[in-house]
Write an enzyme that holds these catalytic residues in place. Structure first.
Site, PDB file in Angstrom:
ATOM      1  N   TYR B  45      59.736  51.294 -57.340  1.00  0.00           N
ATOM      2  CA  TYR B  45      61.213  51.783 -57.633  1.00  0.00           C
ATOM      3  C   TYR B  45      61.050  51.729 -59.131  1.00  0.00           C
ATOM      4  O   TYR B  45      60.454  50.725 -59.786  1.00  0.00           O
ATOM      5  CB  TYR B  45      62.161  50.982 -57.094  1.00  0.00           C
ATOM      6  CG  TYR B  45      62.471  51.335 -55.577  1.00  0.00           C
ATOM      7  CD1 TYR B  45      62.774  52.423 -55.203  1.00  0.00           C
ATOM      8  CD2 TYR B  45      62.362  50.171 -54.712  1.00  0.00           C
ATOM      9  CE1 TYR B  45      63.040  52.562 -53.864  1.00  0.00           C
ATOM     10  CE2 TYR B  45      62.563  50.242 -53.278  1.00  0.00           C
ATOM     11  CZ  TYR B  45      62.780  51.524 -52.966  1.00  0.00           C
ATOM     12  OH  TYR B  45      63.060  51.617 -51.720  1.00  0.00           O
ATOM     13  N   HIS B 201      74.012  51.461 -51.431  1.00  0.00           N
ATOM     14  CA  HIS B 201      72.741  50.964 -51.661  1.00  0.00           C
ATOM     15  C   HIS B 201      72.480  49.736 -51.171  1.00  0.00           C
ATOM     16  O   HIS B 201      71.189  49.518 -51.174  1.00  0.00           O
ATOM     17  CB  HIS B 201      72.580  51.086 -53.223  1.00  0.00           C
ATOM     18  CG  HIS B 201      72.524  52.288 -53.708  1.00  0.00           C
ATOM     19  ND1 HIS B 201      73.168  52.700 -55.014  1.00  0.00           N
ATOM     20  CD2 HIS B 201      71.730  53.691 -53.626  1.00  0.00           C
ATOM     21  CE1 HIS B 201      73.020  54.032 -55.121  1.00  0.00           C
ATOM     22  NE2 HIS B 201      72.228  54.529 -54.521  1.00  0.00           N
ATOM     23  N   ARG B 231      66.530  62.969 -60.629  1.00  0.00           N
ATOM     24  CA  ARG B 231      65.564  61.918 -60.322  1.00  0.00           C
ATOM     25  C   ARG B 231      65.036  62.380 -59.080  1.00  0.00           C
ATOM     26  O   ARG B 231      65.733  63.494 -58.476  1.00  0.00           O
ATOM     27  CB  ARG B 231      65.883  60.695 -60.162  1.00  0.00           C
ATOM     28  CG  ARG B 231      66.994  60.260 -59.302  1.00  0.00           C
ATOM     29  CD  ARG B 231      67.298  58.986 -59.011  1.00  0.00           C
ATOM     30  NE  ARG B 231      66.133  58.187 -58.722  1.00  0.00           N
ATOM     31  CZ  ARG B 231      66.239  57.700 -57.162  1.00  0.00           C
ATOM     32  NH1 ARG B 231      67.110  58.099 -56.256  1.00  0.00           N
ATOM     33  NH2 ARG B 231      65.452  56.829 -56.939  1.00  0.00           N
ATOM     34  N   ASN B 233      63.643  61.453 -55.242  1.00  0.00           N
ATOM     35  CA  ASN B 233      63.419  60.464 -54.313  1.00  0.00           C
ATOM     36  C   ASN B 233      62.430  60.926 -53.038  1.00  0.00           C
ATOM     37  O   ASN B 233      62.597  62.342 -52.885  1.00  0.00           O
ATOM     38  CB  ASN B 233      64.713  60.082 -53.753  1.00  0.00           C
ATOM     39  CG  ASN B 233      64.677  58.411 -52.920  1.00  0.00           C
ATOM     40  OD1 ASN B 233      63.838  57.789 -53.093  1.00  0.00           O
ATOM     41  ND2 ASN B 233      65.923  58.474 -52.141  1.00  0.00           N
ATOM     42  N   GLU B 273      63.681  64.570 -52.090  1.00  0.00           N
ATOM     43  CA  GLU B 273      65.069  65.011 -52.809  1.00  0.00           C
ATOM     44  C   GLU B 273      64.956  65.066 -54.178  1.00  0.00           C
ATOM     45  O   GLU B 273      64.605  64.099 -54.935  1.00  0.00           O
ATOM     46  CB  GLU B 273      65.828  63.849 -52.460  1.00  0.00           C
ATOM     47  CG  GLU B 273      66.252  63.919 -50.955  1.00  0.00           C
ATOM     48  CD  GLU B 273      66.813  62.592 -50.469  1.00  0.00           C
ATOM     49  OE1 GLU B 273      67.219  62.647 -49.531  1.00  0.00           O
ATOM     50  OE2 GLU B 273      67.191  61.793 -51.185  1.00  0.00           O
ATOM     51  N   TYR B 324      61.124  50.700 -44.576  1.00  0.00           N
ATOM     52  CA  TYR B 324      62.454  51.241 -44.987  1.00  0.00           C
ATOM     53  C   TYR B 324      62.426  52.677 -45.039  1.00  0.00           C
ATOM     54  O   TYR B 324      63.454  53.506 -44.534  1.00  0.00           O
ATOM     55  CB  TYR B 324      62.846  50.829 -46.400  1.00  0.00           C
ATOM     56  CG  TYR B 324      63.891  51.474 -47.018  1.00  0.00           C
ATOM     57  CD1 TYR B 324      65.110  51.235 -46.545  1.00  0.00           C
ATOM     58  CD2 TYR B 324      63.910  52.271 -48.409  1.00  0.00           C
ATOM     59  CE1 TYR B 324      66.449  51.891 -47.063  1.00  0.00           C
ATOM     60  CE2 TYR B 324      65.027  52.810 -48.697  1.00  0.00           C
ATOM     61  CZ  TYR B 324      66.216  52.768 -48.098  1.00  0.00           C
ATOM     62  OH  TYR B 324      67.340  53.239 -48.578  1.00  0.00           O
ATOM     63  N   LYS B 325      61.490  53.599 -45.432  1.00  0.00           N
ATOM     64  CA  LYS B 325      61.391  54.783 -45.360  1.00  0.00           C
ATOM     65  C   LYS B 325      60.988  55.334 -43.959  1.00  0.00           C
ATOM     66  O   LYS B 325      61.017  56.542 -43.757  1.00  0.00           O
ATOM     67  CB  LYS B 325      60.255  55.188 -46.225  1.00  0.00           C
ATOM     68  CG  LYS B 325      60.706  54.923 -47.840  1.00  0.00           C
ATOM     69  CD  LYS B 325      59.578  55.643 -48.720  1.00  0.00           C
ATOM     70  CE  LYS B 325      60.038  55.120 -50.121  1.00  0.00           C
ATOM     71  NZ  LYS B 325      61.203  55.929 -50.745  1.00  0.00           N
TER      72      LYS B 325
END
Lengths: 321, 354
Positions: B45, B201, B231, B233, B273, B324-325
């Site tokens: 990140y 978040h 940005r 993602n 994204e 998490y993904k």
């Protein structure tokens, strides 16, 4: 993180009006008469003043109604003995027909539109953001009241206009005749969920915050906006660790201005110590904080500074820039 | 923002599906313009925000809001999702000025970037909007919701690819006070509605401790009108499924258990994204555009540099991020599939195909 530089809008000064002995109102329009960006009540622009002994860039609240596609922006500038160079420049040098450059609008003092009731408290020139917000409050159909304190009738900028348009929701206080805003009395009987906004001299702002805290208001229901002027002070040296540069900050310029003069463009926005955008990590040096962004604890830590308004007590400051 | 000169006119394919028989596929042209997110051989990140002020002609970065060959398919998918669950588009009452801000921004941007497809004509507050791809031509009064078939935010976002959320700014905080979410990566508007920036978040691992959100919030609170930022993602999704919402988890969660070494190239998709953020002028709200792109591993490996880099990133991704993904279960199969494409050669910096 890459940061964008502020958009610059070339404008022509299409009006200069002296509204009180110490306040002038300036009207800006685009060269090509195209509309300027729409904005919300409480927004400010940064006005660039070139051609003097140095370039000034000062934030001023937009006071014109936040209508769709405004053809003009209006700001008011007060000039007094303590006025910074920029205010003097605006009063003495800017004439109708001049070409100037302004930033797009940004809002650090927005209305909390979810609140059912809004209390606006202005002192002197601090009336300007409220002139725009009153229109927005009325348009959204929200309940509001305005308290406006000024020294004397001669200095009561926009009093008549306010009385005519928002008269029943407005109270005026003439401090020269011992009429003062009483924050405790104003805030004591407001319904739960009311938000208060104050713009004016530091003493008034502090009094409102203290009265609200005393009455048990949540801190986030009280809003203030105060742009600090970059105060002059003793010269000091800024060492930019990552850029491997050294910049001398003269007595009459801010660290930000001196760094820009040296050809480096640090991120910044309001230039008045309010937005926090120009915060830099301090690796070494003793800072004289003049901003309204950092908490007292953060200021005491001495580990960062707002380079737009804060200076050094030490001869030398090392920044992680 | 994009302009006529730098935005190519996209050819738009007939409707393909993002469910059931999954007929969605990328043309070779769409593959080459895919916003591949990895500029280095590993991923962590960061506050990777940059000005959204254009990009190479034909790339998804050139226009303000990217329209591509999947336009009709994505608009149709959105229609289906909303027909089953109208709450996917919800905007709180105080956000009406932000709704009009959104409509104006999208109509102005689309008609500037794609004048062959979208035309906006304004006569005072009488506006006429023509969407030639969908055969829409509506005249309405700007500022009067009763003159449109939907509220202004829903009306315009039904005609644009990608999800959108609306954020009110108050008390030095952003609140999620509205959105159109039909192609989200496993999060729910109905759950997050009204939450503040830190709350929505909340589930993201590591980034809180890294101070990423504190810096990002401070930056976004100062976002200026006319100076949008963007940005990228990413995550991974099984099948080209747009609607991976918690509401429909029972329909797609099980897919992750169906990946095999034989089908992984066809099933596993990189989901990227392109997120852009705009300050809205009248409302002082922030519009968050989440434009979703899908590419199967079979499609991705047609670009040799991407195959090698993807292999290295997925192989070295920390466990908690893969978890998490949502692809920790089939990650070994993705790595095994990509390994033969990676000869270990040093790659040029950046994400361009070469």
């Amino acid at each position: 993180m890459i940061l964008s530089q502020q958009a610059k809008i070339p404008v022509r000064v299409t009006g200069v009006e002296r509204v009180t002995p110490s306040i002038k109102t300036f009207t800006f329009e685009r060269e090509d008469s195209a509309p300027l960006p729409s904005f919300s009540g409480g927004s400010h622009i940064v006005v660039e003043m070139r051609g003097g002994e140095r370039t000034y860039r000062n934030p001023y609240s937009l006071m014109s109604p936040p209508e769709d596609y405004p053809s003009a922006y209006q700001i008011s500038v007060r000039c007094d003995d303590q006025g910074r160079g920029g205010a003097q420049y605006m009063h003495e040098r800017v004439r109708e027909g001049d070409e100037m450059t302004i930033s797009g609008p940004a809002n650090l003092f927005p209305l909390t539109v979810t609140a059912p009731r809004h209390v606006l408290i202005a002192g002197g020139i601090g009336i300007t953001p409220f002139l725009a917000q009153l229109h927005e409050l009325r348009q959204r159909g929200l309940a509001y009241e305005l308290h406006y304190q000024y020294r004397d009738a001669e200095g009561a900028a926009f009093r008549d206009r306010l009385a005519a348009r928002f008269g029943d929701q407005t109270r005026f206080y003439e401090s020269g005749r011992d009429q003062y805003v009483d924050p405790t009395a104003i805030l004591a009987d407001q319904p739960l969920g009311t938000h208060a906004y104050v713009c004016g001299p530091a003493g008034l702002t502090q009094a409102v915050h203290e009265a609200a805290a005393e009455l048990g208001w949540p801190a986030r229901n009280v809003h203030s906006e105060e742009f600090a002027a970059p105060p002059p002070g003793k010269p000091f040296k800024v060492v930019l660790e990552r850029s491997q540069r050294e910049v001398e900050v003269p007595a009459n310029a801010s660290a930000l201005e001196a760094i820009e003069e040296a050809g480096i463009q640090p991120s910044c926005s309001c230039r008045g110590g309010s937005c926090g955008q120009c915060e830099q990590t301090v690796l070494e040096g003793d800072i004289d904080h003049n901003d309204h962004f950092l908490s007292d604890e953060a200021k005491a830590r001495n580990s960062s500074m707002m380079i737009c308004v804060s200076r050094a007590r030490s001869d030398r400051v090392v920044l992680d820039l | 923002m994009g302009n006529e000169a730098s935005v190519a006119v996209p050819e738009v394919k007939p409707v393909e599906t993002f469910r059931d028989d999954f007929t969605f596929a990328n043309s070779p042209k769409a593959i080459r313009r895919f916003p591949f997110p990895f500029t280095e051989d590993s991923y962590m990140y960061s506050v990777n925000i940059e000005p959204h002020n254009g990009g190479p002609a034909g790339s998804p970065y050139a226009p303000a809001f990217d329209i591509d060959e999947h336009y009709l398919s994505e608009v149709e998918e959105r229609r289906k999702v909303l027909a089953e669950d109208p709450s996917r588009c919800t905007v709180l009452e105080h956000m009406m000025p932000a709704q009009w801000d959104t409509l104006e921004l999208l109509m102005e941007s689309l008609s500037t970037d794609y004048p062959d497809y979208f035309v906006l004509t304004r006569d005072g507050d009488q506006w006429t909007w023509e969407n030639r791809l969908l055969g829409i031509k509506d005249t309405f009064t700007f500022g009067d919701p009763d003159t449109l078939p939907y509220e202004p935010f829903e009306y315009i976002t039904r005609q644009v690819q990608g999800d959108f959320t609306l954020h009110d700014q108050r008390d030095n905080m952003l609140y999620m006070d509205g959105g159109m979410l039909t192609c989200q990566a496993d999060w729910s508007l109905q759950f997050d509605l009204g939450m503040n920036f830190y709350e929505w978040h909340g589930p993201v691992p590591r980034a809180h401790e890294m101070g990423v959100f504190e810096r990002a919030l401070k930056y976004l609170l100062n976002l200026r009108v006319g100076e949008p930022v963007r940005r990228l993602n990413w995550t991974m999704t099984v099948h080209p499924r747009m609607d991976t919402s918690p509401e429909n988890y029972h329909k797609w969660g099980i897919d992750r258990a169906t990946v095999t070494p034989e089908n992984v190239g066809d099933y596993a998709h990189l989901r990227v994204e392109l997120q852009s953020l705009y300050r809205l002028p009248r409302s002082n709200a922030v519009l968050f555009s989440i434009r979703c792109y899908l590419i199967s591993l079979n499609e991705l490996v047609t670009i040799p540099k991407w195959a090698k880099r993807m292999h290295r990133v997925i192989k070295t991704l920390p466990e908690d991020l893969a978890d998490y993904k949502g692809f920790i279960g089939y990650r070994p199969m993705v790595v095994d599939y990509l390994a033969p494409f990676d000869d270990g050669a040093e790659l040029t910096p950046g994400a361009a195909p070469e």
